[in-house]
Each structure stands twice: as structure tokens, then as C-alpha cells.
Design an enzyme around this catalytic site. Structure first.
Site, PDB file in Angstrom:
ATOM      1  N   GLU B 145       0.820  -1.223   0.000  1.00 18.47           N
ATOM      2  CA  GLU B 145       0.000   0.000   0.000  1.00 18.47           C
ATOM      3  C   GLU B 145       0.849   1.267   0.000  1.00 18.47           C
ATOM      4  O   GLU B 145       0.810   2.067   0.941  1.00 18.47           O
ATOM      5  CB  GLU B 145      -0.960  -0.007   1.199  1.00 18.47           C
ATOM      6  CG  GLU B 145      -1.984  -1.127   1.101  1.00 18.47           C
ATOM      7  CD  GLU B 145      -3.003  -1.135   2.249  1.00 18.47           C
ATOM      8  OE1 GLU B 145      -2.759  -0.443   3.248  1.00 18.47           O
ATOM      9  OE2 GLU B 145      -4.027  -1.807   2.122  1.00 18.47           O
ATOM     10  N   GLU B 316      -6.366  -7.693  -0.802  1.00 18.30           N
ATOM     11  CA  GLU B 316      -6.952  -7.726   0.539  1.00 18.30           C
ATOM     12  C   GLU B 316      -8.445  -7.462   0.396  1.00 18.30           C
ATOM     13  O   GLU B 316      -8.853  -6.405  -0.061  1.00 18.30           O
ATOM     14  CB  GLU B 316      -6.322  -6.650   1.446  1.00 18.30           C
ATOM     15  CG  GLU B 316      -4.811  -6.787   1.595  1.00 18.30           C
ATOM     16  CD  GLU B 316      -4.218  -5.754   2.558  1.00 18.30           C
ATOM     17  OE1 GLU B 316      -4.990  -5.023   3.214  1.00 18.30           O
ATOM     18  OE2 GLU B 316      -2.977  -5.673   2.630  1.00 18.30           O
ATOM     19  N   TRP B 324     -10.514   0.441  11.415  1.00 20.83           N
ATOM     20  CA  TRP B 324      -9.873   1.740  11.197  1.00 20.83           C
ATOM     21  C   TRP B 324     -10.814   2.894  10.871  1.00 20.83           C
ATOM     22  O   TRP B 324     -10.353   4.035  10.780  1.00 20.83           O
ATOM     23  CB  TRP B 324      -8.788   1.630  10.133  1.00 20.83           C
ATOM     24  CG  TRP B 324      -9.180   0.860   8.921  1.00 20.83           C
ATOM     25  CD1 TRP B 324      -8.963  -0.459   8.693  1.00 20.83           C
ATOM     26  CD2 TRP B 324      -9.870   1.358   7.774  1.00 20.83           C
ATOM     27  NE1 TRP B 324      -9.463  -0.830   7.465  1.00 20.83           N
ATOM     28  CE2 TRP B 324     -10.021   0.273   6.889  1.00 20.83           C
ATOM     29  CE3 TRP B 324     -10.375   2.605   7.392  1.00 20.83           C
ATOM     30  CZ2 TRP B 324     -10.673   0.398   5.645  1.00 20.83           C
ATOM     31  CZ3 TRP B 324     -11.017   2.731   6.169  1.00 20.83           C
ATOM     32  CH2 TRP B 324     -11.151   1.640   5.322  1.00 20.83           C
ATOM     33  N   GLN B 365      -6.029  -5.595  15.975  1.00 21.83           N
ATOM     34  CA  GLN B 365      -6.678  -6.699  16.689  1.00 21.83           C
ATOM     35  C   GLN B 365      -8.193  -6.689  16.548  1.00 21.83           C
ATOM     36  O   GLN B 365      -8.846  -7.712  16.773  1.00 21.83           O
ATOM     37  CB  GLN B 365      -6.272  -6.703  18.171  1.00 21.83           C
ATOM     38  CG  GLN B 365      -6.583  -5.451  18.921  1.00 21.83           C
ATOM     39  CD  GLN B 365      -5.998  -5.477  20.340  1.00 21.83           C
ATOM     40  OE1 GLN B 365      -6.724  -5.663  21.302  1.00 21.83           O
ATOM     41  NE2 GLN B 365      -4.701  -5.314  20.461  1.00 21.83           N
ATOM     42  N   HIS B 367      -9.681  -6.163  13.685  1.00 21.62           N
ATOM     43  CA  HIS B 367      -9.936  -6.428  12.273  1.00 21.62           C
ATOM     44  C   HIS B 367     -10.252  -7.917  12.114  1.00 21.62           C
ATOM     45  O   HIS B 367      -9.446  -8.768  12.458  1.00 21.62           O
ATOM     46  CB  HIS B 367      -8.692  -6.064  11.459  1.00 21.62           C
ATOM     47  CG  HIS B 367      -8.929  -6.005   9.985  1.00 21.62           C
ATOM     48  ND1 HIS B 367      -9.366  -7.081   9.265  1.00 21.62           N
ATOM     49  CD2 HIS B 367      -8.817  -4.983   9.105  1.00 21.62           C
ATOM     50  CE1 HIS B 367      -9.498  -6.725   7.999  1.00 21.62           C
ATOM     51  NE2 HIS B 367      -9.171  -5.461   7.872  1.00 21.62           N
TER      52      HIS B 367
HETATM   53 ZN   LIG Z   1      -3.080  -3.698   4.185  1.00 24.90          ZN
END
Ligand SMILES: [Zn+2]
Ligand SMILES: [Zn+2]
Ligand SMILES: [Zn+2]
Lengths: 652, 652, 652
Positions: B145, B316, B324, B365, B367
Site C-alpha cells: 500500500e 486484501e 480503522w 486486533q 480487524h
Molecule cells: Zn493492508
């Protein structure tokens, strides 16, 4: 333990010596017993390094003492003089943006700076030596409002070195630190402790365990700073209380820890200013514009009673408009009396108004006092006088009654959810306060309990909301408790190292509660998911798998309240309606007797009395309760900002 | 080209080696083909400078390979270890406020730092040497990214020197630079290249050409950084794809340029998180809270198909709640399947879920993964399994169909309008996406085209909105195109040096379009000026002088849509109603056959199949289209978050 | 005094020398008399240190002069060239966050830097020597828009040393400074002047007297900087006016003070941009989107007439859309004419449009001119031509009429309430402008008066709202005034040292006004407390004790408007309805004759003429007033953005 009394904050150095005598005489007339002095006077006590000028403050104590007033003597360490910064240029704190914060206001020191800590010990010792035997001395205050203006956290070189040393001591090896923080995650592994960075100015967020440890470290520095002063003062006069004046809704250090080196916890109560800067809804801010939020003060009274090991004061009580909120309205006539009575009902020893005379100069010139700047009485002068007379006529000697309900409040949980809200705005404190208000509206006495509590014996109901991690004490207390226990949401969802526990939240043995939180549904609090029956969850909603009994479930079929015996688990943040429903359910299950309070009226019992206060801008009507024999102050018709006191049939 | 397959992101270094075997076995059971590893593992691969520890990662490849899994091996350069910062203290980037961003999270490096660029080459070469011949190896990912957390731009000394060098190369003489930037304007003329400043921390805004050149420079550094890795990896294994995982709606570097050194473009798709942080209206955010905005994913699929020269992956894929955004809701059941199918419909080769197991520690954590932290299946586990089985039973081999409509999307135009919006919030991307949605609601396949396109042959309709400046390629493509062409608003309003062109916008020869934009009426987007017929313009409105045919004019008589033959010019930002009207008009003029899609349902064709996805929270009913022979998956009754696939009569 | 004329801003260095001739010819055709040049041309005048290139600008003056145009020659000091920063790296200012603001835009200098002040003197002297005798020279402009982009305040080392020196001069001893600032309050006492800090980056707010003194210091530096240039220019050509172009609603330095070294005050009028960035309510912003707020320009005209000792210009007049607000709408056709006429009605000598030709490059490329970038006339070209012709046909020679109403406007009061609003958003200027609008809606001519006014003779009504502290001049003027006088709220509530005066606000002798402000009720402006009769107070409400006559009281019984003879005191911030009621009451008491103006129409008298301007987007109908003999321009039917001029029976 001191019988209820009034105090006032006084700054003799602000006024010419001629007026001290008259000021003292008028304080005595009002019925004031305690006068706090010295707080910000360092530059007058030591105008240049080592050149001590203590005579004037001793003379002011002489004057106050002659009028029967007791002095609370403050260490002046919240305002080091300008020359101190020349001596220790690196004593200044650095903010999270890397900017050093300079001299010119107050609290311009870094809790991590050991050189300043020594200076603080030096001036404390010198002052203690000078005034400890003065007959007017009634106690000590350490520093002033630790942490005010965001000063708990500093990102200075001193803080960095201190943090590294603290970590080395805590973890022993850097491998243990890497493991505890999960540093493998993004190659954040350290090779040596002196590589560890402070958690500011990173590219994105630090590891949550890193952030939490930094907050633990910073909190420890406040405690260590305070302990230095406490030890000196206590050694000098073991008989006198050492006090610190904490603040409202301030959470950046662990107050229980700091208070290990205090005899009495005090707090500074500014009900109207605090409501103004709070996140209360706009309608609450308007309804209580001139009164403050009705449960805000009481919550802190109960909190600081616990922080102070049962002994607590209000060191600064708002007497009129203040200067520091965006808007600073005039209080409703009567509030300066109501706030004092409410504090006494919750067990306060002393309520000390801030300040005696409004200062016409410098930063706080728009802050009211008992006197106007022209020395004429301001409205609070007369209200204080009335309180003093009422105290005398009623004669309270006992302590606040033990609560029927206990709520666990934990500073580390405040930090943890600030580090990782997951749903923006999620806090530990909001959950505790929501339960506090829901129990208190039924007239129940409540105690706030620390996370170090080892036994809940004697309580009918205990609630532990949004607690980030269990410790051994709480695990013991829970497993041995035979009352009704409410846990969650989010309680036990982390280990002490800020990791998800292997058996998932709430991380309790299945014989206590057979339940797992599988994942979180985090949503904007304005989106409500209705609950079958009534009420809604919003903001935080847990996807629960359980073998326990489902008491309440939402309209999508997910469990919201479950129970396994007397242990209840709440799986989300409830709207006010849902919190009331859950609390009412628990009260009914626990068979508690409640009062029928008018809206806006609150009460607390102490020493066989029940004190009612009316936060409304209009009158309300009380009903004499089953356990009351009649009123000793006021009547059932309680006016706006009024106080009524009932005597209990059996002492509380 | 790889036939549609599933992948997963895996971090063997996060788990004890004993569980690798079982993890690999379960991945194979789910039907996963590709496993991405190594991304953030530098501190485990090289714990101290030069001390290489590659054995463990090779063992993990052995395990994965034994279960038939192919490995996508990542360079670990997004997370240099702590010792690297000791070695190159100036490798840290500096933000626009002049603050160096330190170690403790990720992406803590400056693209301009040539020393770190060498370190990146070194570790890439070492890893390539070590694993290139491993039988499980299936491809490479460079870094992770690029640009995430605002890391494309840095204002460090390294960036300043690099920028000066880049300018000297571009302009040759400082006089040419002064001329290009218009530095005479405010005496901003430089005497030497080494006087040139970065465009941050100025008194007011820099010259727009200065700002734009800085962004071009910064973009070039990302491309150069990537090329170093690409060349090493490609030299080692010319047969394997080198991939980078880009992000959604991220525009700070030119992805077409970076992808010149890539074989496959991947992107990381987080539909729900991206909607949460987007500027979509509140009602859209609520309607698609648990699904993501229905055109957001598809737009990026089409964009990255072009960026990747026809080859693209999702590296992903969101599998459940993320950590986030401000709020992180639980997806609707079925979305992890729907998102995968939509990607395959748009030509994805691989959809790789992030991540295999939810990490109980560190920053992410909260996610979700395919597995819960306790290794039990999370909902997406079962949805991935279903997709794998459906893929096998349907058997897709061909590519996504070529679109009927082409939209030009240009990164420099994103930068230009960010530099100079003139109407706050005016962006290139918003205009492209508004047209994208308006065409797509009719079921039309769309391609995104780069500004380097030299021919539009084969498309029925081309649209070029809000393009800041023409280049030779586009001028050629336009003049030779015989389909319907929509241009504007604001297209061609600048030269490549960010100046107004001498013949004014849209700067086209009058034989193509006899029209001038005289000036701009820039207004708050909530103020709408009605257009005769229906719809409104708002935000951006051009005062147009034209000899072309006025198709639509506003109620004040100013032209809004004009045409000269098949070339259409749109002279303002339309409301959604107006954009639909303009697009519908073009579709009708171009005689395109369209589909009648239920609201919230979208489709795309690939390899003789049309894949329908239902973004609604409730069911919808499809109509079998004229060119469809029946359904090969699902039925006309498409449930919430459902997928239905029709077979086309003639392969698409 | 110059008879009304038009001007234009021109940058010969922006265009190739060939077009100068044609530009000059067209300017003359339009009827322009004055051309401003040189403003930002330093890098062309002195490309490297000491290498002077003045020929080209003299040639441009030759060209302009040949067409009968007079040149306003600007010193180029607002844009020092890049080499100057190499020579004086510490000449750059530092913002309140401690960040040095670099080269690359404009105004990159610190008013406190004495080295740059010398450079400014040097280039001014060199240019004066070179062009003073040029026949086309018509006047001078010093620098450009002092303070623009927040450049009055700097927190640099130069500013710190300068401030310390300024304080030493003001106070003589550090004890006097400690006393004046109230430094005893928080041990803020200094031992030496070189310990004094700038009031930025503190832990909390500085002492208000500290902050106010810093602002006085910063204002003095602007005045000193300007005086250096004025003295040089004036010595060279005593006959020509030295002018500075100030800005709208800009208050960071004392304009009266700076103008002590000016012959004429000019200001830069951007009505639409200024409304956009103002705090006017949303409905006003929408109503006057394409016109600007109807009283905004006039207020500044009247202010700068006073600042300029009766002589004032508009140096930059908005001609079309600008580039610097969030949104930049196209003006209503006619506004470029209306704005000019309104300025002339208020006494302007020259209205100079900014700029001649829209620059196609650099920062202001989206800012309209009289010509488009392609040199074709923009709408304002034709409007300017019309104004020039109308001016010629009407032939104005006299000055603006003296007002019937005088309003005291004071820069120190702006600073004081910015330092200490007590109710967020409380400002001096808002109170002055609210009264201005309330008087002006009745067609009354108004003068703005400085705090140095010693006599109010000749005025019917004087108002002094929100004045922070009295000075000797105003005390004299008040006590000798025999007209109607309105004071308050908050007036006289501080001493010059920012302390509460011993007899409390409004600090007037009881024979003038027997009234004390006991304390303040500060509330959110959306909360209104109704006043008996009509109107409300909000935002600021004084608790007043008085023996004077209560004219208006609120519904809670507190006095709002009281009078003692002809002295009126207003004890709060009124809503618009209340301000109108108070003003109407005063007008009636003072027996003033008023006009009946349609909503959105305004007027001013000058030289026997009354100029009506219609700010509405639609037409309005005037009534011929008792003192008017008929119309010399336009008719009673005044169109949108129209101008009508009536002749008065007796010269005004
Ligand atoms: Zn990523
Ligand atoms: Zn305090
Ligand atoms: Zn200007």
C-alpha cells in the site's frame, strides 16, 4: 474525619497587607473554618534562587489564626518562578506535536523531569520547616490540580528516558517487551530499551499496548511527584491531613494510585463550567444551564470519597460565573448553597469556595468570588453564610451511608478505550455514569469502587461496565459475590497487555458465565437497533454466542441481556430507555426498596438524614418516604435550587 | 492470466510454528489457492543489520506448498526494522507541518531517501535469491500500500534536494522554471535551482505549477522506488507476476506510472470502511452501512484492470468488521461472497481475503479474519468456501468484456483540482464517478481509460470530465474518434504548466468545438440553479460563449449542454438528476441497448456470463434480459446480498 | 483632495513590452485616470543583490504618461526576492505554533526584523530617487496589504528581542511590568526584561495584559515599518500623496496609528469574497451571494475616510469572480458599477479596479480583471466605462457630508475582546457594525470616530459600544458632549492595563452615570432572554445595579437600557430587533429626520447629492425625500444592482 465545615481559597499575596485583617474578620463572620493559601505564591516566597521570603505568609497565617481560621497550606509547585526555567531549561513539557510549552501561565513543568522533582522537594521541605508548627495550620495541599491543561503527558527527552527506564524495570528484557506489545506485527521489534520511542508523531497509530504502557508510565510519574511532597509533609506533622485537589471528569492519571500518598482527596467542583464543556446533549445543556448536570457532582463526590479512603473535600467550589468555558452563565440563585449541601450529603468534610475575592487582574479576572472585586458581597457570600448557619443548627457528625449499589470505575479502562475506541466516542466513564444515573433516579445510595476491590460483600448490586481487563482482585471479588452482578458491555475484552484473551471476551470461566463475544457491530450512536419490548442498543453491539439465559434480545434476534444465576451480562451500549429498563429489572430482581423522586430532584443519605436537592429551575413536591420521620430543613415543597432534609427513622 | 481463484493473507511469524500445518490444511479445505506472506516480516528476517534469518519463512513456504498452496511473497520494505532508523536517521519522512514522523507503526520511510532505496534493493535481492526457486512460489508483491497514511509526500531535506535535482533535469535552466511557474507574479523568481523550496509552510499558497510539479516529483519517487524492486524480482523469475496492492480512492501518485513496473495491479477492497470515510451523503452511508456503496468497488475494479494492463487482483478483501473507521459495522451476511463475485465479474484473477486469522494483539486486533482469534471460523470462512465451490462448478476462463463506454481518469487532474479547486471540494474523481454510476445503472459495461490513450476505437461513448489539461495523445484520440464524446466541465482549462490556455477553456480547435468558457460561477453545492426541462447545476457553472448547438440551458439562459456533431460539452457540475438526464440523452443518441436493473442491483459481463449482485438489505427481482439464455447461479429472485449469474446467448 | 476618478492595478512586468501601448490606450478609452504599478516587482527591479534594473519600469511609466495616465508607484517590499532570504535567513516570520514561514508566496518577512527594515528603506530610497521626477508620477503606495495572511504577528527571535526592548521602554522597571500585568497571580513575575516570553506556546492562556501588550508592540512595528518608507517618499515629493492599501475587517494592527504616516488611506474592497468568509448568517450569505453584504462596504468607506484624515481611495475593487474564498460566485451584472458609486458617495477620491487583465498564470489566475486573459473585455470593463462617463456628466467636487451620527471604533478593543471574549465570539466590531446598520437603515449619514477623539461637537448622536477602556480624550469628549450618547455594553470595563477598574464597569463618575455592572451572564447567542415590550438580549447580559432611569428591562426584571439625562447605557448584546428598538428610540429622542428606504437599498450624501444603491437582486421603488429636488441619475424605479442619484435642495 472533620465535621462538615466551610472553607475558602485566599491569596494574601494578591492584596495589600492592610486588608488581611478585615478579610479574616469577614470570613469568620460568614462562618468559614478553613482558608487555603500559598498555592501559586512561589515567586513571592523565593523571588530569586535561594532568597527565601516566608515572613509575609507567616504573618498572613497569624492574622487568619487570630480570627479562629485554620489554614490549608499549599506547596507552590504548580507555578515555578521564571528563574527556575533558566536553571532547568529542559523542565518544560513537550506536547504531542513536539512543541515545548513555555513559561507565562502555570503548570509549566514536566512530571518526568527529575531535576524539577528535586526542586519541588526542596521548596516543600523549606516551607514545611517554616510553617509546620504554626498554630493556625490545619492541613496541607500538594501542588494544584495535577494534569490540568493536559499536563500529564509530555513528549520531552526527559519523558523518553524515563519511559525507557520504566519499561526496562517492568519487562526486564526487551524480548519480553516485544512479546507484550505484539511488536512482531509490523516489525516493530526493539533490540534495546534505549530504542523505544514515545507514542507520538508516528506515521499511524502505535501498538495499543505501547500507548497504554506510556499512559501507565505517565500516571506513575504524577504519583511519584506527589509522593515526594507527601512524605516530607507527613514526616513533619503526622497529625495533619495532606490533601490534593483533583478535577472533574479528568482521567489522564490513576487517581487511586496518586491517592496512596494522600490522607484526603479533594476535588474542584465547577458544575456549570463542566456541563458547558461536556458532551451532554444540547437539551440537557440548556435545561441545566444555570445549575449544572444533576448527577455530575454526585458522581464525583462518590468517586473522590473512595479515592480519599472515605475522606474527601471540595477544595474549590464554584460561587458564581466562571471565566474558562466558551459561555459562563450566572448560576440560579441558591445554587452555591445547593452544591454545598449536596456535597455534605455525600460525605464531604469541607466545602471550600473558590475564591474569597474576585481578582481584578490577570487570567481569572472574570471568575466570581464570594466578594466582588470592589470587596462588596457577591450573591454567593450570602448563600455561604446561610449554609454555615444551617450546618450549625442541624449538627451532622457521621459519615455518608454505605451504598446499596457499587459501580466499578477504573482509570486504565478510560485509557484503553481512548487508545482503541473501535466505535468513536466509546468510553468507560460514559457507561459507568449512565448506570450511576439510572440507579440514582430511584434514590439509591451508590458507592464507586476501584478495580483493586477484593470483596463486594454488603452490596445488593454491583455493576462492572466496559472494564478493559480483569485483574486477580476483581476475579476473586466476582466469584465470591452473592448479590446481583451486572457485567459488560466490552468488559474483560482485553488482557492486561491489551490483547484479546484466548477464550475471547468477557473472558470468564464458563461456570460463571458461558458466553463469548464473537465480534463487534460498531455503529454511529444515532443509529438505533430496537430491542424487543422497549429500548434500543446503539453505538456498540456485541455478536454474542451463549448458553446462558437470554433476558432481552434485539429485534434482529441477537442477545442483549443474558443471565446465569445472579450474574447478568449486557451485550451492547443501551439507549437511556434501555439502561433504565436493565437497571429497573436488576433492582426488581434484587428486591431493593426505591424512592419516587420528582424529575430533577436527587437525594443522598448521611448520618440519619436524607438530603434532597432540586436541580430544576422551578419548584417540585416531595413525598415523605416510608423511612422518614419528617423534615429538619425545608419542606415537601422544594423550591428551584432548593434543599430539603428529612430525618430517617433508623440511622442510615 | 490466472483463472478466478481465492487467496488469503497470512503472517506465519505471528503464530507459533506448530499451527502452520493445520492452518495450511484448512486453507486448502476452504479452496484457497494463493497465500500472501512476508509483508511486514523484516525484523524477523533480519533481526540485526546483516544477520539474516530466512529459514523460518522458507519452512512456512514448505508447509503451504505441501497443501498445494501457491505463495505470493512480499518484500518487507513497508516496515523497516528499528535498527534501520539508527543507520539512516534521515530516512524518516517529514510532514507538511515540518514534523519528522518516527518509528513505531509502519511506512516510516521517505520515498526520496536514496539510502533507504538501496536498503530496499538489498533486502529484495537477498530474499529473491533465497526463495525464487521455491516450488511453492507463485508471485511477488512489492512493499505494501504505497502512500498509505499520507506517505507519498514528504518535506524532508532528502525531498528538497531530490526535488531540486528533478527540476534541474526537467527545466534545464532556472529561467525556464521561472517562466513555467509564472514566478514573476510575486517576485518568486529563483536565481539557482538550489534555492527552490518545497511548497509547504509558506505564508500563503504556492504557485499552482510549483505545487503540481512537487506532486509529479513525489509520484515519480514512488515509481522509482517500485521499479528498483520490480527489476530485481523480474530478473530472477521472469515467469512470475510482480504485483503491488494499491488502495481505494487514493490519488497521491500516478498509478499508471507506477504500474509500468508491475505485471498485475492489485487493490485492497474494504467496502464498508471506505464508505464510512467517504464524502457520500448521510443517507447513502445509512442505506449501505453493511454493504458498501454499490458502485465504489466496481469503479476500482475497472480502474485497476486498466492500471494492471488487463490483469488485476484484490489482494486484501474485507471479510468482516474492520478496525480503522470511526465506526466499523458488521457486514450483512453474504457480503464477503458478493464482493468476491463482483470482483470476478469485473475480471479479477484472484480475490484474497485479509486475513486468515484475526490477530489478538497489536494495531489491527479488531480487524476480522476468516478465522476468529480463537481459530474458530468467522462468518466469512463459510462464505469464502461457498465462492470457491461456485467458482469450480461454473468454470470461468475468459476475461472481462470490453466496455461500451470509456471514461478517462487522470491522476494529474486529481492533483490539479486539489491544488486549485476554485469551488471548494471540486474534484476530477467525483465527476468521473458520477458519470460511471449514471452509465452503470443501465447495466452498461464500462472501461476506465488512462490519459495516455491514443485511440478510442471500439467504444460507443467516451467521456472526459474535469480533465485539467490536454496532451498530444488525447488530442489525437479525440480528433479521430467517431463515437459520441462528452467533454467537460472544466476539461482543457489549463496548460501542462497550470496556466489558462491562450484560447481559453476547453482549448479545442473551433472545427471540433466552437466554444469558450469566459469565467466561472463557483457556488456552494447546496445552491442549485434549475435547468430548463429538469435537473440543476450546482457547485461549478461555466459562463459559456458558443456557436455550437445548445441542447440544454439553465433557467437564466446560460448554455449547459451543447453539441457540435457528436462532440458534447457539459458546462457545469450537474446534480444527480441532471447527470442522469445528460447520460440518458447520450445513450439514446448513441442507440445503446440498456438493461432495466432494480435499484441497488448492479451487473457486469465476463466470459459469456452476466453477474448480478444485490447491494440491498432486502430482495429484488431480475428480468431475464434479451441476450440471456437463463441463470447458471441463483434465480431471478435475488436475495439481500445475493448473487445471480446469467448466461449470455452470445459470448460477451 | 482629488475629484472622483477611476484607477486600475497594472503589472507591466507580467506582459511583454509590446502590449503596454495598447493597454494604456484602452485604459484611457475606459476613462481611467490612475494606474498602480510596481507592487510585486522587486525581483525584476533588483534581480540579484545590488544589480538594479529600473529602466523597464520607467519605460512603462513613459507609455502610461503618454496616454494621460497618472501612476501610483508602489514600493515592492511585500515580496522580497529569493536572494534576500539568503542574505537574511532570520527575516522570515514564525507562526504561533513555532513554525518558520518560508519563501514561495508573498509577505515572507517579519515586521520586527530590523535588517529587513533597512532593506526596505534602501529599495524605497533607490526607487524614489529613480522615479520621483517622472512626469507621470501621481502618488505612492507603501508595500501591499500590511498584515495579509496573518503576518502582523510573528513569534520569531527578532520579535522576542524587539518586544523585550519595547517593554523596557514602556515600563522602565521590571517591577512596573509585573505590577501592570498582575504577574503575582501565578508567580509569573520576571526578574529581568530579557526573561519575558512571547505569549505563544504556553501551557494555558497568558495574562491578558501580556497578550494585549504584545499586540500593541506588533502594531507599533507595522507603523514603524511604514513610517520608514513614508519619510523617504515624502521627503522626495512632498506634493504627492503616500497611500497604503488596507484590507476589510482586518484588525490586527491599529490603522489610525499606521496612518499617522500616510496622506491617504486606501482599502481593497472585495464585497463578495468578504461576505463569503464572514460570520454573517447563512440566509444573508445567500441573499447577497452576488452583491456582498449591503452595509459592509459602506462601513469600511466611513472607517477609512477617518483613518485617512478625510482622504481615502479604493485601491483594489473587485471586478468579477475572485479566487480566494471557498466559493467565488459571479457578481450580479451592475455590481462593479454600484460598488464604485457607493464608494464615491462616501467620499472616495479614486476607485481602482484590481486588475487590468486577468493573469493566466500563478496564484491568482482565477481572479477576474477588466480584461479576460485573452485580452477581450470582461463585464466589468463596460461597467467601469459607464461609471467614468457618469462621473464626467455629473461632476462631483465636494467631500462626503459630515455625519449626524458618530460611532467610536477602536482597534485595541478588538484585541482586548479577542484576548478575553468571556462569551465566545464577543467582539467590539460586531457591536459597532450592528449599530451602524441600525442607524443607516434610516438613511442617516454616519461617521466613524477614533478613540483619540476629543470632541463630539456637531453630532446629534454618538455611540460607544464594547469599548474596553477609557482614555483621557474620550472622558473629556463624553463629559463635554451635549448630544445623545449611547454607551455599552461592556464599555469601560477594563483599565488600560486590562484590569477591572476599582469602581467597576462602566467606570464613569456617578454624576454622569450612577451605575455598576456587578457581574456578567454569558450565554450562547442562540439563547434569547426576552425583553419587556419587544426584542431580546442574548450572548452578553450584564447584571446591573443603578440609580439611573430604567428605560427597558428584561422579562426577569434586570435593566437593559437606562438613561441619566442624555447619556444612555445598554446593558447587554441585543438581538437585531432590540438594537433597532434602541436606535429608533434614540433617533426619536434626538428628533432626527429619517428616510423611508426600501429593504436592500442604502444611501449616502456627498456634495449636495444623495446616492442610492440597490443591493437587491430585484428592483425597488424610491420615494423622493423632502430635501430632494429630483434625480440627476436614474429614477425612482431603481433596478437590481442599480444606482439612482438625487440632488438635495440645500447642499449637504
Ligand atoms: Zn493492508
Ligand atoms: Zn484551581
Ligand atoms: Zn491585493
Amino acid at each position: 474525619m472533620i465535621n462538615p465545615a466551610l472553607g475558602v481559597c485566599y491569596y494574601p499575596e494578591h492584596w495589600s497587607e492592610e486588608v488581611w485583617e478585615q478579610d479574616a474578620a469577614r470570613m469568620a463572620e460568614v462562618g468559614i473554618a478553613f482558608v487555603r493559601i500559598g498555592e501559586f505564591a512561589w515567586s513571592k516566597l523565593e523571588p530569586t534562587p535561594g532568597y527565601l521570603q516566608f515572613d509575609w505568609i507567616i504573618r498572613s497565617m497569624d492574622v487568619l489564626g487570630r480570627h479562629g481560621l485554620k489554614v490549608i497550606f499549599c506547596t507552590p509547585t504548580a507555578t515555578p518562578p521564571r528563574w527556575m526555567v533558566d536553571k532547568h531549561p529542559d523542565m518544560l513539557a513537550v506536547d504531542a506535536n513536539g512543541r515545548q510549552k513555555g513559561f507565562g501561565s502555570r503548570r509549566h513543568y514536566d512530571f518526568s523531569h527529575l531535576g524539577y522533582r528535586e526542586e519541588s522537594a526542596r521548596i516543600t521541605q523549606l516551607l514545611a520547616d517554616a510553617v509546620a508548627s504554626h498554630p493556625a495550620l490545619g492541613g496541607w495541599q500538594t501542588d494544584n490540580e495535577y494534569g490540568c491543561h493536559g499536563t500529564t503527558y509530555s513528549y520531552s527527552p526527559a519523558a523518553k528516558v524515563g519511559f525507557q527506564r520504566w519499561l526496562a524495570e517492568k519487562y526486564g528484557t526487551v524480548e519480553a517487551l516485544n512479546e507484550a506489545w505484539g511488536n512482531v506485527f509490523w516489525s516493530m521489534e526493539y533490540n534495546r530499551f534505549d530504542q523505544v520511542e514515545l507514542p507520538n508523531l508516528l506515521v499511524c497509530e502505535p501498538a495499543p499496548a505501547h500507548d497504554l504502557d506510556y499512559r501507565r508510565y505517565a500516571s506513575d510519574q504524577v504519583a511519584a511527584f506527589n509522593k515526594v511532597q507527601y512524605d516530607i509533609l507527613k514526616a513533619k506533622r503526622p497529625d495533619l491531613p495532606v490533601i490534593h485537589n483533583f478535577m472533574g471528569r479528568y482521567t489522564e492519571f490513576d487517581h487511586y494510585d496518586v491517592a496512596k500518598s494522600l490522607d484526603v482527596a479533594a476535588w474542584d467542583a465547577y458544575p456549570i463550567g463542566h456541563l458547558a464543556v461536556s458532551t451532554e446533549p444540547e437539551e440537557v445543556k440548556r435545561q441545566y444551564l444555570r445549575q449544572g448536570e444533576p448527577d455530575y457532582q454526585a458522581f464525583h463526590h462518590d468517586l473522590y470519597r473512595t479515592v480519599g479512603h472515605g475522606r474527601w473535600w471540595i477544595m474549590e467550589q464554584q460561587p458564581g460565573p466562571v471565566n474558562w468555558a466558551d459561555f459562563n452563565p450566572d448560576p440560579l440563585p441558591g445554587m452555591a448553597r445547593l452544591w454545598a449541601w449536596e456535597a455534605f450529603a455525600h460525605g464531604a468534610e469541607v466545602v471550600s469556595y473558590f475564591r474569597w475575592r474576585q481578582a481584578p487582574f490577570a487570567q481569572e479576572q472574570m471568575h466570581a468570588g464570594l466578594l466582588r472585586p470592589d470587596s462588596e458581597p457577591a450573591p454567593a457570600y450570602h448563600e455561604a453564610l446561610q449554609v454555615a448557619q444551617e450546618l450549625k443548627s442541624i449538627g451532622i457528625t457521621g459519615a455518608a451511608s454505605k451504598g446499596r449499589v457499587g459501580l466499578v470505575y477504573d482509570y486504565q479502562s478510560e485509557w484503553a478505550w481512548d487508545v482503541q475506541p473501535q466505535a468513536k466516542g466509546f468510553t468507560h466513564g460514559a457507561h459507568v455514569r449512565a448506570l450511576y444515573a439510572a440507579f440514582r433516579r430511584h434514590g439509591l445510595d451508590i458507592d464507586i469502587l476501584p478495580p483493586s476491590t477484593t470483596s463486594f460483600a454488603g452490596y445488593d448490586i454491583i455493576a462492572i461496565p466496559a472494564l478493559f481487563a480483569w485483574n486477580d482482585e476483581l476475579r476473586t471479588a466476582i466469584s465470591e459475590f452473592d448479590g446481583h452482578l451486572l457485567i459488560g458491555p466490552r468488559s474483560g475484552s482485553k488482557t492486561q497487555n491489551f490483547a484479546i484473551p484466548p477464550r475471547l471476551a468477557p473472558d470468564l470461566p464458563s461456570n460463571l458465565l458461558d458466553l463469548k463475544v464473537l465480534r463487534i457491530d460498531s455503529i454511529d450512536p444515532s443509529l438505533e437497533i430496537e430491542v424487543k419490548g422497549s429500548g434500543s442498543v446503539h453505538h456498540w453491539r456485541e455478536r454474542i454466542e451463549t448458553k446462558a439465559n437470554v433476558v432481552i434480545e434485539d429485534t434482529e434476534g441477537w442477545p442483549v441481556l443474558v443471565n446465569q444465576g445472579k450474574l447478568y451480562y449486557l451485550g451492547g451500549t443501551g439507549t437511556k430507555a434501555l439502561v433504565h429498563r436493565v437497571v429497573d429489572y436488576l433492582i426488581a430482581e434484587a428486591d431493593l426498596v426505591t424512592l419516587n423522586l420528582p424529575a430533577g430532584v436527587r437525594c443522598r443519605t448521611r448520618d440519619g438524614l436524607r438530603v434532597y436537592v432540586n436541580y430544576n429551575a422551578g419548584p417540585a413536591t416531595l413525598t415523605l418516604a416510608h423511612d422518614e420521620t419528617g423534615y429538619v430543613l425545608g419542606t415537601a415543597e422544594i423550591p428551584a435550587a432548593g434543599v430539603t432534609i428529612a430525618r430517617l427513622a433508623t440511622a442510615g
